[in-house]
Design a protein around this motif. Structure first.
Motif, PDB file in Angstrom:
ATOM      1  N   TYR A   1       6.638  -8.507   3.154  1.00  0.00           N
ATOM      2  CA  TYR A   1       6.471  -9.720   2.126  1.00  0.00           C
ATOM      3  C   TYR A   1       4.684 -10.923   3.177  1.00  0.00           C
ATOM      4  CZ  TYR A   1       8.419  -7.245  -1.281  1.00  0.00           C
ATOM      5  OH  TYR A   1       9.345  -6.363  -1.866  1.00  0.00           O
ATOM      6  N   LEU A   2       5.030 -10.585   4.466  1.00  0.00           N
ATOM      7  CA  LEU A   2       4.645 -11.535   5.660  1.00  0.00           C
ATOM      8  C   LEU A   2       3.002 -10.435   5.912  1.00  0.00           C
ATOM      9  CD1 LEU A   2       6.163 -12.822   7.423  1.00  0.00           C
ATOM     10  CD2 LEU A   2       5.483 -14.171   5.449  1.00  0.00           C
ATOM     11  N   GLU A   3       3.646  -9.515   5.666  1.00  0.00           N
ATOM     12  CA  GLU A   3       1.809  -8.226   6.460  1.00  0.00           C
ATOM     13  C   GLU A   3       0.533  -8.746   5.796  1.00  0.00           C
ATOM     14  OE1 GLU A   3       1.707  -5.828   8.181  1.00  0.00           O
ATOM     15  OE2 GLU A   3       3.986  -5.453   9.031  1.00  0.00           O
ATOM     16  N   ASN A   4      -0.079  -9.127   6.409  1.00  0.00           N
ATOM     17  CA  ASN A   4      -1.237  -9.924   6.242  1.00  0.00           C
ATOM     18  C   ASN A   4      -2.303  -8.671   4.801  1.00  0.00           C
ATOM     19  OD1 ASN A   4      -2.104 -12.211   7.808  1.00  0.00           O
ATOM     20  ND2 ASN A   4      -2.207 -11.114   9.738  1.00  0.00           N
ATOM     21  N   ASP A   5      -2.339  -7.176   5.412  1.00  0.00           N
ATOM     22  CA  ASP A   5      -3.208  -7.093   4.588  1.00  0.00           C
ATOM     23  C   ASP A   5      -2.526  -6.390   3.831  1.00  0.00           C
ATOM     24  OD1 ASP A   5      -1.530  -5.188   6.076  1.00  0.00           O
ATOM     25  OD2 ASP A   5      -2.982  -3.659   5.857  1.00  0.00           O
ATOM     26  N   LEU A   6      -0.946  -6.705   3.015  1.00  0.00           N
ATOM     27  CA  LEU A   6      -0.755  -6.015   2.460  1.00  0.00           C
ATOM     28  C   LEU A   6      -0.939  -6.051   0.628  1.00  0.00           C
ATOM     29  CD1 LEU A   6       1.990  -5.200   0.801  1.00  0.00           C
ATOM     30  CD2 LEU A   6       3.832  -7.089   0.785  1.00  0.00           C
TER      31      LEU A   6
ATOM     32  N   TRP B   1       3.898   1.356  -1.029  1.00  0.00           N
ATOM     33  CA  TRP B   1       4.157   1.406   0.304  1.00  0.00           C
ATOM     34  C   TRP B   1       5.555   0.725   1.159  1.00  0.00           C
ATOM     35  CZ3 TRP B   1      -0.044  -2.387   3.585  1.00  0.00           C
ATOM     36  CH2 TRP B   1       0.424  -2.337   5.449  1.00  0.00           C
ATOM     37  N   ALA B   2       5.924   1.309   1.757  1.00  0.00           N
ATOM     38  CA  ALA B   2       7.242   1.938   2.031  1.00  0.00           C
ATOM     39  C   ALA B   2       7.578   1.140   3.321  1.00  0.00           C
ATOM     40  CB  ALA B   2       7.795   2.804   1.996  1.00  0.00           C
TER      41      ALA B   2
ATOM     42  N   TRP C   1      -4.120  -4.014  -0.428  1.00  0.00           N
ATOM     43  CA  TRP C   1      -3.725  -3.132   0.261  1.00  0.00           C
ATOM     44  C   TRP C   1      -3.213  -3.172  -2.037  1.00  0.00           C
ATOM     45  CZ3 TRP C   1      -0.101  -0.493  -1.254  1.00  0.00           C
ATOM     46  CH2 TRP C   1       1.278   0.574  -1.229  1.00  0.00           C
ATOM     47  N   LEU C   2      -2.521  -3.702  -2.437  1.00  0.00           N
ATOM     48  CA  LEU C   2      -1.938  -3.623  -3.051  1.00  0.00           C
ATOM     49  C   LEU C   2      -2.658  -3.590  -4.491  1.00  0.00           C
ATOM     50  CD1 LEU C   2       1.091  -2.790  -4.177  1.00  0.00           C
ATOM     51  CD2 LEU C   2       1.312  -5.873  -4.751  1.00  0.00           C
ATOM     52  N   LEU C   3      -3.469  -4.780  -3.960  1.00  0.00           N
ATOM     53  CA  LEU C   3      -4.390  -5.289  -5.265  1.00  0.00           C
ATOM     54  C   LEU C   3      -5.641  -3.595  -5.617  1.00  0.00           C
ATOM     55  CD1 LEU C   3      -4.207  -8.377  -4.910  1.00  0.00           C
ATOM     56  CD2 LEU C   3      -3.777  -6.881  -7.414  1.00  0.00           C
ATOM     57  N   SER C   4      -6.132  -2.571  -4.242  1.00  0.00           N
ATOM     58  CA  SER C   4      -7.193  -1.741  -4.358  1.00  0.00           C
ATOM     59  C   SER C   4      -7.065  -0.843  -4.997  1.00  0.00           C
ATOM     60  CB  SER C   4      -7.574  -1.281  -2.733  1.00  0.00           C
ATOM     61  OG  SER C   4      -6.279  -0.848  -2.560  1.00  0.00           O
ATOM     62  N   TYR C   5      -5.209  -1.070  -5.876  1.00  0.00           N
ATOM     63  CA  TYR C   5      -5.197   0.285  -6.268  1.00  0.00           C
ATOM     64  C   TYR C   5      -4.731  -0.403  -8.285  1.00  0.00           C
ATOM     65  CZ  TYR C   5      -3.595   2.867  -2.559  1.00  0.00           C
ATOM     66  OH  TYR C   5      -3.800   3.711  -1.185  1.00  0.00           O
TER      67      TYR C   5
END
Length: 158
Positions: free
Chosen positions: A143-148, A97-98, A151-155
């Motif tokens: 780094y404040l994005e609610n779903d970041l 995610w860029a 999303w990261l941990l979905s991988y």
């Protein structure tokens, strides 16, 4: 926004985040690789949930680490970094995610657009978020994005 310490403790994941100064990540890349490999030997590390992130020059290093150490990272988050397109085309495996500010005068947002277009055309996953009117420090929002973190941990790395 999530409380990151609590969230990391609950979810049990590690993010390796190189912090580099102008033109130094080239000089310290061997150290970054060695450090990353040493983290894997720590008893609390779940090897399937190791992530890489970086901002600015550290974002450049993060792109390179995601490509070179592609057997380690489950996913990555890069804020205003430059990737080596020729290398990423063949080596990048992890989803990224860029983030970039559209008014960035240090590393132009066009760099993130280019790498995302190249990688997505090759079937890789590069998600992008561009912040209108934001300059270089887009990480203050990223780094404040609610779903970041979800999303990261979905991988996971298999």
């Amino acid at each position: 926004m999530k409380d990151m310490r609590k969230f990391a403790n609950e979810k049990r994941f590690v993010v390796i985040m190189p912090i580099c100064y102008e033109d130094t990540w080239y000089d310290c890349f061997s150290e970054l690789k060695n450090f990353t490999r040493s983290v894997l030997d720590m008893t609390f590390v779940d090897r399937s949930r190791v992530y890489c992130s970086g901002i600015s020059m550290g974002g450049c290093a993060a792109w390179q680490m995601l490509c070179i150490l592609n057997d380690i990272f489950a996913a990555g988050v890069v804020c205003c970094g430059i990737a080596m397109y020729w290398d990423a085309r063949r080596r990048l495996k992890a989803p990224v995610w860029a983030f970039h500010g559209t008014e960035d005068q240090s590393i132009f947002a066009e760099e993130t657009k280019k790498i995302a277009k190249i990688m997505n055309a090759r079937g890789k996953t590069v998600r992008t978020t561009f912040y209108e009117g934001v300059g270089h420090p887009c990480w203050e929002l990223a780094y404040l994005e609610n779903d970041l973190y979800d999303w990261l941990l979905s991988y996971r790395k298999e």
